[in-house]
Scaffold this motif. Structure first.
Motif, PDB file in Angstrom:
ATOM      1  N   UNK A 133       0.826  -1.222   0.000  1.00  9.71           N
ATOM      2  CA  UNK A 133       0.000   0.000   0.000  1.00  9.71           C
ATOM      3  C   UNK A 133       0.851   1.258   0.000  1.00  9.71           C
ATOM      4  N   UNK A 134       2.076   1.171   0.484  1.00  5.81           N
ATOM      5  CA  UNK A 134       2.951   2.342   0.532  1.00  5.81           C
ATOM      6  C   UNK A 134       3.414   2.709  -0.874  1.00  5.81           C
ATOM      7  N   UNK A 135       3.366   3.994  -1.179  1.00  3.62           N
ATOM      8  CA  UNK A 135       3.844   4.509  -2.466  1.00  3.62           C
ATOM      9  C   UNK A 135       4.944   5.545  -2.289  1.00  3.62           C
ATOM     10  N   UNK A 136       4.934   6.189  -1.117  1.00  2.00           N
ATOM     11  CA  UNK A 136       5.848   7.310  -0.856  1.00  2.00           C
ATOM     12  C   UNK A 136       6.576   7.086   0.463  1.00  2.00           C
ATOM     13  N   UNK A 137       7.705   7.766   0.603  1.00  2.00           N
ATOM     14  CA  UNK A 137       8.493   7.632   1.820  1.00  2.00           C
ATOM     15  C   UNK A 137       9.193   8.944   2.129  1.00  2.00           C
ATOM     16  N   UNK A 138       9.514   9.119   3.384  1.00  2.00           N
ATOM     17  CA  UNK A 138      10.315  10.240   3.860  1.00  2.00           C
ATOM     18  C   UNK A 138      11.089   9.779   5.076  1.00  2.00           C
ATOM     19  N   UNK A 139      12.355  10.149   5.145  1.00  2.00           N
ATOM     20  CA  UNK A 139      13.209   9.734   6.252  1.00  2.00           C
ATOM     21  C   UNK A 139      13.641  10.955   7.049  1.00  2.00           C
ATOM     22  N   UNK A 147      23.507  11.785  24.620  1.00  2.00           N
ATOM     23  CA  UNK A 147      22.263  11.168  25.067  1.00  2.00           C
ATOM     24  C   UNK A 147      22.464   9.655  25.087  1.00  2.00           C
ATOM     25  N   UNK A 148      21.501   8.959  25.576  1.00  2.00           N
ATOM     26  CA  UNK A 148      21.567   7.496  25.648  1.00  2.00           C
ATOM     27  C   UNK A 148      21.734   6.869  24.264  1.00  2.00           C
ATOM     28  N   UNK A 149      21.142   7.485  23.224  1.00  2.00           N
ATOM     29  CA  UNK A 149      21.124   6.883  21.901  1.00  2.00           C
ATOM     30  C   UNK A 149      22.001   7.569  20.853  1.00  2.00           C
ATOM     31  N   UNK A 150      22.221   8.849  20.937  1.00  2.00           N
ATOM     32  CA  UNK A 150      22.988   9.663  19.976  1.00  2.00           C
ATOM     33  C   UNK A 150      22.323   9.819  18.612  1.00  2.00           C
ATOM     34  N   UNK A 151      21.810   8.727  18.027  1.00  2.00           N
ATOM     35  CA  UNK A 151      21.231   8.744  16.674  1.00  2.00           C
ATOM     36  C   UNK A 151      19.741   8.429  16.758  1.00  2.00           C
ATOM     37  N   UNK A 152      18.927   9.249  16.062  1.00  2.00           N
ATOM     38  CA  UNK A 152      17.476   9.098  16.094  1.00  2.00           C
ATOM     39  C   UNK A 152      16.940   9.085  14.666  1.00  2.00           C
ATOM     40  N   UNK A 153      16.121   8.100  14.357  1.00  2.00           N
ATOM     41  CA  UNK A 153      15.600   7.887  13.006  1.00  2.00           C
ATOM     42  C   UNK A 153      14.084   7.824  13.011  1.00  2.00           C
ATOM     43  N   UNK A 154      13.481   8.356  11.958  1.00  2.00           N
ATOM     44  CA  UNK A 154      12.043   8.210  11.732  1.00  2.00           C
ATOM     45  C   UNK A 154      11.835   8.003  10.237  1.00  2.00           C
ATOM     46  N   UNK A 155      10.932   7.114   9.893  1.00  2.00           N
ATOM     47  CA  UNK A 155      10.583   6.875   8.498  1.00  2.00           C
ATOM     48  C   UNK A 155       9.065   6.926   8.379  1.00  2.00           C
ATOM     49  N   UNK A 156       8.595   7.694   7.439  1.00  2.00           N
ATOM     50  CA  UNK A 156       7.156   7.795   7.177  1.00  2.00           C
ATOM     51  C   UNK A 156       6.878   7.166   5.824  1.00  2.00           C
ATOM     52  N   UNK A 157       5.890   6.280   5.790  1.00  2.00           N
ATOM     53  CA  UNK A 157       5.472   5.603   4.561  1.00  2.00           C
ATOM     54  C   UNK A 157       4.020   5.988   4.307  1.00  2.00           C
ATOM     55  N   UNK A 158       3.670   6.269   3.067  1.00  2.00           N
ATOM     56  CA  UNK A 158       2.286   6.649   2.832  1.00  2.00           C
ATOM     57  C   UNK A 158       1.789   6.428   1.425  1.00  2.00           C
ATOM     58  N   UNK A 159       0.503   6.661   1.301  1.00  2.00           N
ATOM     59  CA  UNK A 159      -0.181   6.657   0.022  1.00  2.00           C
ATOM     60  C   UNK A 159      -1.273   7.714   0.126  1.00  2.00           C
ATOM     61  N   UNK A 160      -1.517   8.400  -0.976  1.00  2.00           N
ATOM     62  CA  UNK A 160      -2.601   9.380  -1.024  1.00  2.00           C
ATOM     63  C   UNK A 160      -3.692   8.859  -1.941  1.00  2.00           C
ATOM     64  N   UNK A 161      -4.832   9.508  -1.929  1.00  2.00           N
ATOM     65  CA  UNK A 161      -5.900   9.163  -2.852  1.00  2.00           C
ATOM     66  C   UNK A 161      -5.591   9.647  -4.256  1.00  2.00           C
ATOM     67  N   UNK A 162      -4.607  10.518  -4.364  1.00  2.00           N
ATOM     68  CA  UNK A 162      -4.190  11.084  -5.645  1.00  2.00           C
ATOM     69  C   UNK A 162      -2.891  10.411  -6.038  1.00  2.00           C
TER      70      UNK A 162
END
Length: 173
Positions: A133-139, A147-162
């Motif tokens: 279902x995913x068509x698009x991504x952003x990191x 800090x405890x982790x030093x490195x922080x990551x997020x990834x967004x996956x999506x699809x629109x109606x368009x």
């Protein structure tokens, strides 16, 4: 975490990653940023499973980057932002009119190969990255030393109606 137009929410464990790479026929002269490297690795995993590559969508990049900075600023790993926002809210704030949205988050992994490998070993993160279902991504990536982790990551996956091409420049910033 994942949501779709039927208001189904699924919590993805811990890590966050959203990535996309250039589509076939597009220029391959992208800067080698952390985000671009993650998108390439995600798209390689998708190809190995017979799935189309994800396109980078600058709105999802914004949503993921805002969350990665928030995680780093507060030194924690969660899908809920410090303001109480969830992935769908952050994508909407960035102007992404989603019909499907999913998020991977992670902390403590110093390189794109490390974070993508970890996500691939986690069933819920793997499901997000390999969703048909995913068509698009952003990191999003942020670093906060001391800090405890030093490195922080997020990834967004999506699809629109368009299903037109997302506003992107072929490369992940």
């Amino acid at each position: 975490m994942r949501a779709d137009g039927r208001a189904r929410n699924t919590v993805a464990l811990g890590l966050a990653l959203l990535a996309a790479g250039p589509s076939p026929g597009r220029a391959q002269s992208c800067a080698q940023t952390e985000g671009h490297a993650v998108v390439q690795l995600i798209n390689e995993a998708r190809a190995a499973h017979g799935l189309a590559p994800l396109d980078v969508d600058t709105r999802l990049v914004e949503a993921a980057q805002v969350h990665a900075h928030d995680l780093a600023a507060h030194g924690h790993v969660a899908h809920e932002g410090s303001d109480g926002s969830e992935p769908a809210v952050r994508a909407t704030r960035a102007g992404y009119a989603w019909t499907f949205i999913a998020e991977n988050v992670a902390a403590g992994y110093a390189s794109p190969p490390e974070v993508v490998e970890r996500w691939l070993r986690s069933p819920s993160h793997r499901e997000n990255m390999l969703s048909d279902r995913a068509r698009h991504v952003g990191i999003g990536y942020a670093r906060r030393q001391g800090t405890r982790f030093d490195h922080f990551w997020a990834a967004s996956f999506g699809m629109t109606g368009d299903e037109r091409r997302p506003p992107a420049n072929d490369c992940h910033p």
